[in-house]
Design a protein around this motif. Structure first.
Motif, PDB file in Angstrom:
ATOM      1  N   LEU A  16       0.836  -1.196   0.000  1.00  0.00           N
ATOM      2  CA  LEU A  16       0.000   0.000   0.000  1.00  0.00           C
ATOM      3  C   LEU A  16       0.873   1.248   0.000  1.00  0.00           C
ATOM      4  N   GLY A  17       0.277   2.380  -0.309  1.00  0.00           N
ATOM      5  CA  GLY A  17       1.083   3.601  -0.291  1.00  0.00           C
ATOM      6  C   GLY A  17       0.274   4.857  -0.548  1.00  0.00           C
ATOM      7  N   LEU A  18       0.982   5.980  -0.529  1.00  0.00           N
ATOM      8  CA  LEU A  18       0.383   7.303  -0.701  1.00  0.00           C
ATOM      9  C   LEU A  18       1.123   8.068  -1.788  1.00  0.00           C
ATOM     10  N   ILE A  19       0.344   8.633  -2.727  1.00  0.00           N
ATOM     11  CA  ILE A  19       0.919   9.516  -3.757  1.00  0.00           C
ATOM     12  C   ILE A  19       0.626  10.952  -3.354  1.00  0.00           C
ATOM     13  N   GLY A  20       1.619  11.806  -3.411  1.00  0.00           N
ATOM     14  CA  GLY A  20       1.405  13.221  -3.128  1.00  0.00           C
ATOM     15  C   GLY A  20       2.729  13.961  -3.244  1.00  0.00           C
ATOM     16  N   TYR A  21       2.703  15.261  -2.914  1.00  0.00           N
ATOM     17  CA  TYR A  21       3.940  16.042  -2.956  1.00  0.00           C
ATOM     18  C   TYR A  21       3.709  17.388  -2.262  1.00  0.00           C
ATOM     19  N   VAL A  75      -4.316   8.971  -2.332  1.00  0.00           N
ATOM     20  CA  VAL A  75      -3.877  10.124  -3.133  1.00  0.00           C
ATOM     21  C   VAL A  75      -4.125  11.390  -2.320  1.00  0.00           C
ATOM     22  N   THR A  76      -3.117  12.255  -2.249  1.00  0.00           N
ATOM     23  CA  THR A  76      -3.307  13.538  -1.583  1.00  0.00           C
ATOM     24  C   THR A  76      -2.826  14.666  -2.502  1.00  0.00           C
ATOM     25  N   ILE A  77      -2.841  15.890  -1.972  1.00  0.00           N
ATOM     26  CA  ILE A  77      -2.438  17.075  -2.738  1.00  0.00           C
ATOM     27  C   ILE A  77      -1.058  16.840  -3.373  1.00  0.00           C
ATOM     28  N   PRO A  78      -0.796  17.163  -4.621  1.00  0.00           N
ATOM     29  CA  PRO A  78      -1.662  17.874  -5.571  1.00  0.00           C
ATOM     30  C   PRO A  78      -2.302  16.951  -6.618  1.00  0.00           C
ATOM     31  N   HIS A  79      -2.439  15.661  -6.303  1.00  0.00           N
ATOM     32  CA  HIS A  79      -2.837  14.704  -7.355  1.00  0.00           C
ATOM     33  C   HIS A  79      -4.289  14.223  -7.334  1.00  0.00           C
ATOM     34  N   LYS A  80      -5.104  14.728  -6.382  1.00  0.00           N
ATOM     35  CA  LYS A  80      -6.470  14.208  -6.252  1.00  0.00           C
ATOM     36  C   LYS A  80      -7.299  14.371  -7.526  1.00  0.00           C
ATOM     37  N   GLN A  95     -16.841  10.470  -8.544  1.00  0.00           N
ATOM     38  CA  GLN A  95     -17.388  11.159  -9.729  1.00  0.00           C
ATOM     39  C   GLN A  95     -18.068  12.462  -9.292  1.00  0.00           C
ATOM     40  N   ALA A  96     -18.910  12.363  -8.268  1.00  0.00           N
ATOM     41  CA  ALA A  96     -19.662  13.540  -7.806  1.00  0.00           C
ATOM     42  C   ALA A  96     -18.740  14.598  -7.221  1.00  0.00           C
ATOM     43  N   ILE A  97     -17.734  14.166  -6.453  1.00  0.00           N
ATOM     44  CA  ILE A  97     -16.829  15.124  -5.807  1.00  0.00           C
ATOM     45  C   ILE A  97     -15.821  15.690  -6.799  1.00  0.00           C
ATOM     46  N   GLY A  98     -15.465  14.884  -7.803  1.00  0.00           N
ATOM     47  CA  GLY A  98     -14.473  15.340  -8.780  1.00  0.00           C
ATOM     48  C   GLY A  98     -13.074  15.269  -8.210  1.00  0.00           C
ATOM     49  N   ALA A  99     -12.852  14.309  -7.304  1.00  0.00           N
ATOM     50  CA  ALA A  99     -11.532  14.109  -6.697  1.00  0.00           C
ATOM     51  C   ALA A  99     -11.417  12.661  -6.233  1.00  0.00           C
ATOM     52  N   VAL A 100     -10.183  12.130  -6.332  1.00  0.00           N
ATOM     53  CA  VAL A 100      -9.915  10.738  -5.958  1.00  0.00           C
ATOM     54  C   VAL A 100      -8.907  10.730  -4.816  1.00  0.00           C
ATOM     55  N   ASN A 101      -9.166   9.935  -3.762  1.00  0.00           N
ATOM     56  CA  ASN A 101      -8.145   9.801  -2.717  1.00  0.00           C
ATOM     57  C   ASN A 101      -7.788   8.334  -2.453  1.00  0.00           C
ATOM     58  N   THR A 102      -8.451   7.407  -3.168  1.00  0.00           N
ATOM     59  CA  THR A 102      -8.205   5.977  -2.972  1.00  0.00           C
ATOM     60  C   THR A 102      -8.273   5.264  -4.323  1.00  0.00           C
ATOM     61  N   ILE A 103      -7.237   4.438  -4.593  1.00  0.00           N
ATOM     62  CA  ILE A 103      -7.148   3.736  -5.885  1.00  0.00           C
ATOM     63  C   ILE A 103      -6.971   2.243  -5.646  1.00  0.00           C
ATOM     64  N   TYR A 104      -7.642   1.431  -6.451  1.00  0.00           N
ATOM     65  CA  TYR A 104      -7.509  -0.030  -6.345  1.00  0.00           C
ATOM     66  C   TYR A 104      -7.977  -0.679  -7.645  1.00  0.00           C
ATOM     67  N   MET A 105      -7.697  -1.951  -7.802  1.00  0.00           N
ATOM     68  CA  MET A 105      -8.152  -2.714  -8.973  1.00  0.00           C
ATOM     69  C   MET A 105      -9.420  -3.497  -8.621  1.00  0.00           C
ATOM     70  N   ARG A 106     -10.404  -3.460  -9.517  1.00  0.00           N
ATOM     71  CA  ARG A 106     -11.611  -4.278  -9.378  1.00  0.00           C
ATOM     72  C   ARG A 106     -11.984  -4.786 -10.762  1.00  0.00           C
ATOM     73  N   GLU A 107     -12.091  -6.104 -10.877  1.00  0.00           N
ATOM     74  CA  GLU A 107     -12.487  -6.713 -12.169  1.00  0.00           C
ATOM     75  C   GLU A 107     -11.653  -6.158 -13.325  1.00  0.00           C
ATOM     76  N   ASN A 108     -10.334  -6.175 -13.124  1.00  0.00           N
ATOM     77  CA  ASN A 108      -9.376  -5.711 -14.141  1.00  0.00           C
ATOM     78  C   ASN A 108      -9.518  -4.246 -14.518  1.00  0.00           C
ATOM     79  N   LYS A 109     -10.148  -3.468 -13.661  1.00  0.00           N
ATOM     80  CA  LYS A 109     -10.271  -2.032 -13.916  1.00  0.00           C
ATOM     81  C   LYS A 109      -9.615  -1.264 -12.782  1.00  0.00           C
ATOM     82  N   LEU A 110      -8.921  -0.184 -13.161  1.00  0.00           N
ATOM     83  CA  LEU A 110      -8.314   0.694 -12.161  1.00  0.00           C
ATOM     84  C   LEU A 110      -9.392   1.679 -11.703  1.00  0.00           C
ATOM     85  N   VAL A 111      -9.761   1.586 -10.417  1.00  0.00           N
ATOM     86  CA  VAL A 111     -10.892   2.363  -9.905  1.00  0.00           C
ATOM     87  C   VAL A 111     -10.420   3.499  -8.999  1.00  0.00           C
ATOM     88  N   GLY A 112     -10.998   4.683  -9.202  1.00  0.00           N
ATOM     89  CA  GLY A 112     -10.742   5.834  -8.339  1.00  0.00           C
ATOM     90  C   GLY A 112     -11.938   6.038  -7.418  1.00  0.00           C
TER      91      GLY A 112
END
Length: 290
Positions: A16-21, A75-80, A95-112
Motif C-alpha cells: 500500500l502507499g500514498l501519492i502526493g507532494y 492520493v493527496t495534494i496535488p494529485h487528487k 465522480q460527484a466530488i471530482g476528486a480521488v483519494n483511494t485507488i484499487y483494482m476491481r475486475e481488471n479495472k483501475l478504480v478511483g
C-alpha cells in the motif's frame, strides 16, 4: 499439507502507499502500519513523492497497481484531480466530488474512489454526538475554502441535509465547485466582501491550509472574531494538533476539533476497501499520538 489457497492467503502481503507532494509530514504510514498490525495482516505502506509536473511518474506508479505489484494507493495534494483521467472507472462518490483519494483494482479495472466525504461525515457525527446544534438547531454550515477538500466536505454536508455557504478568496473556483453540484444548494460568497457575522451558522469548517505547520499563527478567520453561541468548529488542518482557529474557538468556550479524526476515518475506510478488514479506530489514534 495445507491447501495451496491457504498458503497463498497466509503469505499474501498488502503493498500500500500514498501519492502526493510533498509528503514529509504524512501520518499515513503510522496509521496503516497500525491497521495492518491490528488486523493481523502482512504488508507495507510507502510514500510515493511525485511532483505535480511528473505525469510519467504518476503513470508508472499506476501501472504497478494495474500489474498487481501494488494493492492500493491513497492520493493527496496535488494529485487528487490529476489522477482522474488515468482511471478506468470512478465510483459515484469520486465522480460527484471530482476528486480521488483511494485507488484499487476491481475486475481488471483501475478504480478511483473517495473516502474523504464519508470519512469527514463519520468523524463529524462523532464530534457532534448528542450535542444540541445551536441557532434554533438549524443545520447551517459555513465552509472556508474551495479546493479539493472543500469539494468532499460540501458533498458530505449537503447529502446530510445541511444548508451550506461557501466562503472563498478564489471566487471563480468556488462558483465552479458549487455549479458542479447542480443538484445541491450551495451559496457562494467572496471572502473579501464577506462580513464575518457568524451568528447564523451552527458549524464552521476550515478546508484551507491556513494555520498548518509551520505557519501556526495564522487562521482563516479575522482576529478577535466572535463565534455564535454553541457553534461547532471543525478545522481540517491537523498539524499542529491545536490550530489557532481551534484555540480561538476553545478560548470562547466552544467545541472545536482538528481534522485528525477525518484523517483516521478516511484511512480506515480505504484500508477496508483494500483488505476487507475494518481496523479498530482507537488503535489508529494511538499510533499517531505525539
Amino acid at each position: 499439507m495445507p491447501e495451496p489457497s491457504s498458503i497463498i492467503t497466509h503469505h499474501s502481503s498488502f503493498v500500500l502507499g500514498l501519492i502526493g507532494y510533498p509528503l514529509g509530514h504524512s501520518l499515513s504510514p503510522k496509521i496503516h502500519a497500525a491497521a495492518l498490525s491490528a488486523c493481523g495482516l502482512q504488508g507495507t505502506y510507502s510514500l510515493f513523492s511525485i511532483p505535480p509536473e511528473d505525469k510519467q511518474g504518476l503513470k508508472d506508479l499506476l501501472a504497478r497497481v494495474r500489474g498487481g505489484e501494488i494493492t492500493g494507493l491513497n492520493v493527496t495534494i496535488p494529485h487528487k484531480q490529476n489522477v482522474i483521467e488515468l482511471m478506468d472507472e470512478l465510483t459515484p462518490t469520486a465522480q460527484a466530488i471530482g476528486a480521488v483519494n483511494t485507488i484499487y483494482m476491481r475486475e481488471n479495472k483501475l478504480v478511483g474512489d473517495n473516502t474523504d466525504a464519508p470519512g469527514f461525515l463519520a468523524d463529524l457525527k462523532k464530534f457532534i454526538g448528542s450535542r444540541e446544534l445551536g441557532i434554533g438547531k438549524r443545520k447551517s454550515a459555513i465552509i472556508l475554502g474551495a479546493g479539493g477538500s472543500a469539494r468532499a466536505v460540501v458533498y458530505a454536508l449537503c447529502n446530510d441535509g445541511w444548508n451550506v455557504t461557501l466562503v472563498a478568496r478564489r471566487i471563480e473556483q468556488a462558483k465552479k465547485l458549487a455549479d458542479s453540484f447542480a443538484n445541491l444548494e450551495v451559496r457562494v460568497v467572496e471572502y473579501s466582501s464577506f462580513i464575518f457575522n457568524l451568528s447564523s451558522f451552527a458549524l464552521i469548517v476550515n478546508t484551507t491550509p491556513l494555520g498548518m505547520t509551520p505557519n501556526i499563527e495564522t487562521s482563516p478567520l479575522p482576529e478577535n472574531i466572535i463565534f455564535a453561541e454553541n457553534a461547532l468548529i471543525y478545522d481540517l488542518v491537523y498539524n499542529p494538533r491545536e490550530t489557532k482557529l481551534v484555540k480561538d474557538a476553545r478560548a470562547q468556550g466552544l467545541y472545536a476539533t482538528t481534522g485528525l479524526g477525518m484523517l483516521i476515518e478516511q484511512a480506515a475506510l480505504a484500508f477496508e476497501i483494500w483488505t476487507d478488514h475494518n481496523p479498530p479506530r482507537e488503535t489508529l489514534y494511538q499510533a499517531v499520538q505525539p
